[in-house]
Write a protein that holds these residues in place. Structure first.
Motif, short mmCIF file in Angstrom:
data_model
loop_
_atom_site.label_atom_id
_atom_site.label_comp_id
_atom_site.label_asym_id
_atom_site.label_seq_id
_atom_site.Cartn_x
_atom_site.Cartn_y
_atom_site.Cartn_z
N LEU A 302 0.82 -1.20 0.00
CA LEU A 302 0.00 0.00 0.00
C LEU A 302 0.86 1.27 0.00
CD1 LEU A 302 -3.01 0.58 -0.07
CD2 LEU A 302 -3.00 0.74 2.42
N PHE A 303 2.18 1.08 0.18
CA PHE A 303 3.10 2.22 0.21
C PHE A 303 4.33 1.91 -0.66
CE2 PHE A 303 0.75 2.12 4.16
CZ PHE A 303 0.32 3.43 4.29
N PHE A 304 4.94 2.96 -1.17
CA PHE A 304 6.17 2.80 -1.95
C PHE A 304 6.96 4.10 -1.91
CE2 PHE A 304 3.61 5.07 -4.93
CZ PHE A 304 4.48 5.75 -5.76
N ILE A 311 15.68 3.35 -7.15
CA ILE A 311 15.20 2.00 -6.82
C ILE A 311 13.93 2.12 -5.98
CG2 ILE A 311 15.74 -0.17 -5.64
CD1 ILE A 311 18.70 0.41 -6.22
N THR A 312 12.92 1.35 -6.32
CA THR A 312 11.63 1.41 -5.64
C THR A 312 11.59 0.42 -4.48
OG1 THR A 312 10.59 1.98 -7.75
CG2 THR A 312 9.12 1.35 -5.95
N HIS A 313 11.08 0.89 -3.35
CA HIS A 313 10.92 0.05 -2.16
C HIS A 313 9.45 0.06 -1.74
CE1 HIS A 313 15.33 -0.08 -1.61
NE2 HIS A 313 15.29 1.18 -2.01
N ASP A 319 3.97 2.10 9.16
CA ASP A 319 5.18 2.03 10.01
C ASP A 319 6.37 1.52 9.21
OD1 ASP A 319 3.79 3.00 12.15
OD2 ASP A 319 3.41 1.03 13.06
N GLU A 320 6.14 0.50 8.42
CA GLU A 320 7.22 -0.04 7.59
C GLU A 320 7.67 1.00 6.56
OE1 GLU A 320 8.08 -3.87 4.61
OE2 GLU A 320 6.08 -3.57 5.50
N HIS A 321 6.73 1.75 6.03
CA HIS A 321 7.03 2.79 5.06
C HIS A 321 7.91 3.88 5.68
CE1 HIS A 321 6.55 5.45 1.65
NE2 HIS A 321 5.93 6.38 2.39
N ASN A 326 13.24 6.58 6.47
CA ASN A 326 14.38 6.93 7.31
C ASN A 326 15.67 6.27 6.81
OD1 ASN A 326 12.86 8.51 9.05
ND2 ASN A 326 12.32 6.78 10.37
N LYS A 327 15.50 5.10 6.21
CA LYS A 327 16.67 4.35 5.76
C LYS A 327 17.20 4.87 4.42
CE LYS A 327 18.23 -0.35 4.66
NZ LYS A 327 17.86 -1.79 4.64
N TYR A 328 16.31 5.21 3.51
CA TYR A 328 16.75 5.51 2.14
C TYR A 328 16.67 6.99 1.74
CZ TYR A 328 16.61 0.47 1.36
OH TYR A 328 16.84 -0.88 1.42
#
Length: 330
Positions: A302-304, A311-313, A319-321, A326-328
C-alpha cells in the motif's frame, strides 16, 4: 531482258507480315501505356504538398496502404512489390515524407527505402513523460518562428495524448502539423489496446492519467505495474494517492524539493489533499506506462518510495514505510 517476276502471293504475305507486326507493336505500346497510366504513374487526384508520416516498425503493408489512401500511389500491391524488388522491405526509413509533385511508383519506392523525405528534415525528440510546457520549449527551440505561448494555446487540452517519439518534420512545419502528427501517432499506438481498455474497469482518460503519474514516479516496467496496482487500490479504498509527481506539473519541483507548505497548496493536482486522480494527465506517457496502468501486477503493498538511485521500495504498512523513508531518504 524480261522484268523479274515476283508472284503476287509473296507480295501479299509480306504485306500481311508487316501489317501484323505494326498492329502487334501498336497493341503492346498501347497496353504498356495503359498499364503505366493506371498502375505505375501517380494518381490523377494527386495533391501537391501531401505529407505522410512513416513510423519506426510500421509494417510494409500498412505503409503501402497509407500511401495509396493518401493519393501518392495508385496500387499498394505494386508499391509493396517494388519495395521488395529494391531489397528495401526491412530498410524503410521512418519519418515524415513530403510529396510536392506526382511521381511514379518506382520513384516513390526508392524514396521510402532511401529516406528521401523531399526536404532536409528537422529532428525533434520528445522523451516519454514530457509535459506540454516542455514540448512547447522544444518546438520553439527547433522552430523559432513558432511562438511558444501560441503553441501552448494550440496544444491546450491535449496533455497525455501527444505521443512521445522522435519525429522528422519539414523545416517550415506549422504548429497545426506538429500537433496533428503527434496526436495521430498517439491514436495509432493506442489502437491495439482499444478493446482491452473498453473491457477494463477504467476509462481511457483514467488510464492515461495513471500512466502519466507512473512516468514520474518509478522507472522500471515491473515497478510501474506494481505501483499501478497499489494506486488503483488506494483509489478504491478512498485513500489519497499521495504522489509527488503531480507537483512538478503545478510548480516544477521534484520530490526532493517539495516542502510541507507545498503539500498543502490548494490545487486539484495536489494528491495529498484530494482523493482520486488529478483532473488531467500530468505528462505524455509512453506505451510501457500505459500498459502498466492497464495491466497492473496484483500485490499486497500500500506504500512505496523511490530512493536516491531510483530503486523502488514497497511496504505493506505505514510504520514499515516510515522505516524505509528513514533508511533511504535521510
Amino acid at each position: 531482258m524480261d522484268d523479274l517476276y515476283i508472284p503476287k502471293k509473296k507480295k501479299s504475305l509480306s504485306f500481311l507480315l508487316v501489317a501484323f507486326i505494326s498492329v502487334f507493336t501498336f497493341v503492346i505500346i498501347t497496353f504498356a501505356s495503359i498499364i503505366y497510366t493506371f498502375v505505375f504513374a501517380a494518381p490523377f487526384n494527386f495533391v501537391a504538398g501531401t505529407t505522410v508520416q512513416i513510423e519506426s516498425g510500421q509494417s510494409l503493408t500498412s505503409i503501402a496502404n497509407e500511401l495509396r489512401d493518401r493519393g501518392v500511389v495508385k496500387s499498394s500491391i505494386v508499391l509493396r512489390s517494388a519495395i521488395i524488388l529494391l531489397g528495401g522491405e526491412h530498410k524503410i526509413s521512418a519519418g515524415m515524407y513530403e510529396f510536392n509533385k506526382p511521381q511514379n511508383v518506382i520513384r516513390i519506392a526508392r524514396r521510402v527505402v532511401n529516406g528521401d523525405y523531399g526536404y532536409i528534415p528537422t529532428k525533434v525528440t520528445i522523451p516519454e513523460g514530457t509535459n506540454v510546457f516542455k514540448i512547447a520549449d522544444v518546438i520553439h527551440e527547433k522552430f523559432p518562428d513558432i511562438d511558444r505561448d501560441s503553441f501552448l494555446v494550440s496544444i491546450q487540452g491535449k496533455e497525455g495524448y501527444l505521443f512521445p517519439n522522435t519525429y522528422f518534420f519539414p523545416p517550415k512545419a506549422s504548429s497545426e502539423m506538429i500537433i496533428t502528427m503527434m496526436g495521430s501517432i498517439f491514436k495509432k499506438q493506442l489502437k491495439p489496446y482499444e478493446q482491452e481498455i473498453a473491457s477494463s474497469s477504467h476509462s481511457m482518460k483514467d488510464i492515461i492519467i495513471m500512466a502519466s503519474i507512473l512516468e514520474g514516479e518509478v522507472q522500471t516496467e515491473q515497478d510501474r505495474k506494481m505501483v499501478a496496482d497499489l494506486l488503483w487500490r488506494r483509489i478504491e479504498i478512498g485513500m489519497p494517492l499521495q504522489v509527488d509527481s503531480t507537483f512538478t506539473y503545478v510548480n516544477g519541483k521534484t520530490s526532493a524539493q517539495l516542502t510541507l507548505n507545498d503539500l498543502k497548496v490548494n490545487s486539484p493536482y495536489n494528491t495529498y489533499t484530494n482523493k482520486g486522480l488529478p483532473p488531467t494527465p500530468i505528462s505524455n506517457p509512453g506505451i510501457q506506462s500505459i500498459e502498466a496502468a492497464l495491466r497492473p501486477i496484483p500485490n499486497d503493498y500500500l506504500f512505496f518510495l523511490s530512493d536516491k538511485d531510483g530503486i523502488t521500495h514497497f511496504a505493506k504498512t505505514h510504520d514499515e514505510h516510515v522505516r524505509l523513508k528513514n533508511k533511504y531518504l535521510k
